[in-house]
Design an enzyme around this catalytic site. Sequence first.
Site, PDB file in Angstrom:
ATOM      1  N   GLY A 162       0.817  -1.222   0.000  1.00  0.00           N
ATOM      2  CA  GLY A 162       0.000   0.000   0.000  1.00  0.00           C
ATOM      3  C   GLY A 162       0.841   1.257   0.000  1.00  0.00           C
ATOM      4  O   GLY A 162       0.341   2.342  -0.274  1.00  0.00           O
ATOM      5  N   ARG A 163       2.106   1.101   0.363  1.00  0.00           N
ATOM      6  CA  ARG A 163       2.970   2.295   0.353  1.00  0.00           C
ATOM      7  C   ARG A 163       4.384   1.914  -0.045  1.00  0.00           C
ATOM      8  O   ARG A 163       5.358   2.456   0.467  1.00  0.00           O
ATOM      9  CB  ARG A 163       2.956   2.963   1.716  1.00  0.00           C
ATOM     10  CG  ARG A 163       3.314   2.037   2.843  1.00  0.00           C
ATOM     11  CD  ARG A 163       3.672   2.806   4.057  1.00  0.00           C
ATOM     12  NE  ARG A 163       3.850   1.902   5.171  1.00  0.00           N
ATOM     13  CZ  ARG A 163       4.436   2.242   6.279  1.00  0.00           C
ATOM     14  NH1 ARG A 163       4.909   3.437   6.440  1.00  0.00           N
ATOM     15  NH2 ARG A 163       4.561   1.372   7.256  1.00  0.00           N
ATOM     16  N   ASP A 176      -2.413   7.022   2.540  1.00  0.00           N
ATOM     17  CA  ASP A 176      -1.800   8.009   1.634  1.00  0.00           C
ATOM     18  C   ASP A 176      -0.561   7.461   0.928  1.00  0.00           C
ATOM     19  O   ASP A 176       0.047   8.150   0.111  1.00  0.00           O
ATOM     20  CB  ASP A 176      -1.451   9.293   2.405  1.00  0.00           C
ATOM     21  CG  ASP A 176      -0.450   9.048   3.534  1.00  0.00           C
ATOM     22  OD1 ASP A 176       0.000   7.900   3.699  1.00  0.00           O
ATOM     23  OD2 ASP A 176      -0.123  10.013   4.250  1.00  0.00           O
ATOM     24  N   GLY A 177      -0.167   6.239   1.275  1.00  0.00           N
ATOM     25  CA  GLY A 177       0.989   5.632   0.605  1.00  0.00           C
ATOM     26  C   GLY A 177       2.326   6.204   1.049  1.00  0.00           C
ATOM     27  O   GLY A 177       3.368   5.859   0.505  1.00  0.00           O
ATOM     28  N   ARG A 224      14.876  -0.073   0.664  1.00  0.00           N
ATOM     29  CA  ARG A 224      15.077  -1.345   1.357  1.00  0.00           C
ATOM     30  C   ARG A 224      15.585  -2.404   0.391  1.00  0.00           C
ATOM     31  O   ARG A 224      15.184  -2.437  -0.771  1.00  0.00           O
ATOM     32  CB  ARG A 224      13.727  -1.744   1.946  1.00  0.00           C
ATOM     33  CG  ARG A 224      13.705  -3.045   2.677  1.00  0.00           C
ATOM     34  CD  ARG A 224      12.539  -3.089   3.636  1.00  0.00           C
ATOM     35  NE  ARG A 224      11.322  -3.616   3.024  1.00  0.00           N
ATOM     36  CZ  ARG A 224      10.201  -3.843   3.701  1.00  0.00           C
ATOM     37  NH1 ARG A 224      10.128  -3.551   4.988  1.00  0.00           N
ATOM     38  NH2 ARG A 224       9.133  -4.318   3.108  1.00  0.00           N
ATOM     39  N   ARG A 248       6.039 -13.443   0.672  1.00  0.00           N
ATOM     40  CA  ARG A 248       5.644 -13.642   2.060  1.00  0.00           C
ATOM     41  C   ARG A 248       4.723 -14.838   2.176  1.00  0.00           C
ATOM     42  O   ARG A 248       4.190 -15.309   1.165  1.00  0.00           O
ATOM     43  CB  ARG A 248       4.851 -12.424   2.552  1.00  0.00           C
ATOM     44  CG  ARG A 248       5.537 -11.116   2.310  1.00  0.00           C
ATOM     45  CD  ARG A 248       4.528 -10.019   1.950  1.00  0.00           C
ATOM     46  NE  ARG A 248       5.226  -8.829   1.455  1.00  0.00           N
ATOM     47  CZ  ARG A 248       5.539  -7.781   2.198  1.00  0.00           C
ATOM     48  NH1 ARG A 248       5.160  -7.743   3.446  1.00  0.00           N
ATOM     49  NH2 ARG A 248       6.207  -6.770   1.691  1.00  0.00           N
ATOM     50  N   ASP A 291       1.525 -11.638   6.634  1.00  0.00           N
ATOM     51  CA  ASP A 291       2.068 -10.790   5.559  1.00  0.00           C
ATOM     52  C   ASP A 291       3.409 -10.186   5.951  1.00  0.00           C
ATOM     53  O   ASP A 291       4.115  -9.630   5.107  1.00  0.00           O
ATOM     54  CB  ASP A 291       1.084  -9.676   5.191  1.00  0.00           C
ATOM     55  CG  ASP A 291       0.611  -8.895   6.406  1.00  0.00           C
ATOM     56  OD1 ASP A 291       0.007  -9.500   7.298  1.00  0.00           O
ATOM     57  OD2 ASP A 291       0.869  -7.687   6.467  1.00  0.00           O
ATOM     58  N   ASN A 292       3.776 -10.301   7.216  1.00  0.00           N
ATOM     59  CA  ASN A 292       5.073  -9.797   7.656  1.00  0.00           C
ATOM     60  C   ASN A 292       6.053 -10.929   7.908  1.00  0.00           C
ATOM     61  O   ASN A 292       7.014 -10.780   8.656  1.00  0.00           O
ATOM     62  CB  ASN A 292       4.918  -8.949   8.922  1.00  0.00           C
ATOM     63  CG  ASN A 292       4.240  -7.623   8.634  1.00  0.00           C
ATOM     64  OD1 ASN A 292       4.266  -7.139   7.506  1.00  0.00           O
ATOM     65  ND2 ASN A 292       3.637  -7.028   9.644  1.00  0.00           N
ATOM     66  N   ASP A 307       9.783  -5.766   7.901  1.00  0.00           N
ATOM     67  CA  ASP A 307       8.773  -4.826   8.385  1.00  0.00           C
ATOM     68  C   ASP A 307       8.920  -4.498   9.868  1.00  0.00           C
ATOM     69  O   ASP A 307       8.301  -5.113  10.731  1.00  0.00           O
ATOM     70  CB  ASP A 307       7.355  -5.326   8.081  1.00  0.00           C
ATOM     71  CG  ASP A 307       6.918  -4.838   6.711  1.00  0.00           C
ATOM     72  OD1 ASP A 307       7.745  -4.209   6.028  1.00  0.00           O
ATOM     73  OD2 ASP A 307       5.764  -5.077   6.325  1.00  0.00           O
TER      74      ASP A 307
HETATM   75  P1  AMP Z   1       2.469  -2.986   7.907  1.00  0.00           P
HETATM   76  O1  AMP Z   1       1.808  -2.959   9.232  1.00  0.00           O
HETATM   77  O2  AMP Z   1       3.478  -1.860   7.702  1.00  0.00           O
HETATM   78  O3  AMP Z   1       3.022  -4.300   7.537  1.00  0.00           O
HETATM   79  O4  AMP Z   1       1.307  -2.629   6.867  1.00  0.00           O
HETATM   80  C1  AMP Z   1       0.129  -3.377   6.731  1.00  0.00           C
HETATM   81  C2  AMP Z   1      -0.549  -3.012   5.428  1.00  0.00           C
HETATM   82  O5  AMP Z   1      -0.967  -1.644   5.433  1.00  0.00           O
HETATM   83  C3  AMP Z   1       0.349  -3.173   4.206  1.00  0.00           C
HETATM   84  O6  AMP Z   1      -0.422  -3.670   3.159  1.00  0.00           O
HETATM   85  C4  AMP Z   1       0.799  -1.770   3.950  1.00  0.00           C
HETATM   86  O7  AMP Z   1       1.170  -1.571   2.612  1.00  0.00           O
HETATM   87  C5  AMP Z   1      -0.426  -0.955   4.323  1.00  0.00           C
HETATM   88  N1  AMP Z   1      -0.075   0.429   4.717  1.00  0.00           N
HETATM   89  C6  AMP Z   1       0.605   0.832   5.811  1.00  0.00           C
HETATM   90  N2  AMP Z   1       0.738   2.165   5.832  1.00  0.00           N
HETATM   91  C7  AMP Z   1       0.124   2.643   4.732  1.00  0.00           C
HETATM   92  C8  AMP Z   1      -0.095   3.957   4.179  1.00  0.00           C
HETATM   93  N3  AMP Z   1       0.366   5.061   4.784  1.00  0.00           N
HETATM   94  N4  AMP Z   1      -0.770   4.048   3.014  1.00  0.00           N
HETATM   95  C9  AMP Z   1      -1.241   2.956   2.405  1.00  0.00           C
HETATM   96  N5  AMP Z   1      -1.081   1.698   2.855  1.00  0.00           N
HETATM   97  C10 AMP Z   1      -0.402   1.535   4.011  1.00  0.00           C
HETATM   98 MG    MG Z   2       3.918  -5.360   6.314  1.00  0.00          MG
END
Ligand code: AMP
Ligand code: MG
Length: 461
Positions: free
Chosen positions: A85-86, A117-118, A168, A175, A244-245, A254
Amino acid sequence: MNWNFQNTYTKLPNVYYSDTKPHNFVNPRLILFNSDLANELNLNVNSNEEEICDFLLGKKNKEKKFFSQAYAGHQFGNFTILGDGRALLLGEHVYKNNRFDIQLKGSGQTPYSRNGDGKAALGPMIREYLVSEAMHHLHVSSTRALAVISTGEKIMREKFEPGAVLVRVAKSHIRVGTFQFGSILKNKNYFNNLIDYTISRLHPEIKNKSDKYLILFNKICEQQMSLILDWMRVGFIHGVMNTDNMSLSGETIDYGPCAFMDNYNPKRVYSSIDKMGRYSFENQSKIALWNLARFAETFLHLVDKNEKNSIKLIEEILEKHNKKFQESWINMMSKKLNLEITGDNKKLIKDFLDLMHIYKLDYTNTFVSLEKDILDKKIFGDWLTKYKSMVSKKYDEINPRVIPRNHIIENIINKTYDDEFSELNKFNEVLKKPYENDNVGHEFTNPPQEHEKVYQTFCGT
Ligand code: AMP
Ligand code: MG
């Protein structure tokens, strides 16, 4: 300065990814750059800051074919469709037969952004850089950090924060959640494409074996459990071990609400939403096995035509790794205590940990104090009498002297908000020699005082 991108992931069916472009950041600044890693990747970086930023953000690529990956995952036990997502992959950089995913995190919206917001904030990206590089130098398998670039933007979180991108580097970003995504597509060909791709990418030596799927599973279990063992050795709590992590490359991935433990508490969690202790320090091996079971569920049909047989074979492997982990943990703890690993050390280990727990002692420093023979005799007197009759040898590079403690990182990040980077660069250097720095300043080794304690870290967005 040149990338050698040879993408293979985009040869998979296009349900597994989406073409994406990074946001055009107008005012990038290089906050951290890992020149050692750049050399390992043979990047020949010798230009000015602006050109390095442009290069790292993919602006110099002739062909701008970047992509974000689709995946799903169990988040705190609940199944969800996710995806980068980002983040996006700049490409797969190849050097000397090694393939490295180069990923930008915080690069802007993608088709998987949902309502996000990505973007990413500078603080959490500095934190991921420091902690992932510290892990690498502690000899714990991890994704690496090549750079942190501040974007010049302000992004809205609890308050406005400076925006940043982390560059990174990973062996791959496949995953457990990628397989869960492949499995819900209900398309046998698409799924076979993914699993065969994973074998050729991560374990090409097994691709012609008749029982390659079981061998793959066994290998991934082995790597994952040995990773968790290393986490237990250095006192690391991942915090969000969602499927997913969990990377199939066996790298820690992550760094969100993660932390190195200060005072020892096996039930410690760091995520603000982990009320049940699902991802607590002591639970990490069990959760890893739970995640691995979710991975196995996706390819049961390829193990044996009879599902019951498949489940039995998978359960045997999981049980084998569960047992092996218990044994390896005792061996690892024996090494931390400089004991012969063949001995019967279980009780001595348990008593040591119990004292640490009861007296709220620092997990890292207590092992160092034991080696230096400066433990508090009032607490450890009886234990030491027994220990001294058993201690035998000295293991190197087992007990770290320096770890990236959250309270230090928070202080350093706060200073960067005032354009003060000297502490950041100093700590970054210190973390490169975690086993040698016996004379490192107390400011980098002291546990937090009560008012400095960081009890929770929030999802690193
Ligand atoms: P994470 O907890 O960082 O592993 O993120 C969990 C999910 O949320 C993943 O699919 C990320 O890409 C998405 N995500 C986290 N932060 C953002 C953000 N600011 N904008 C869009 N997607 C996000
Ligand atoms: Mg993640």
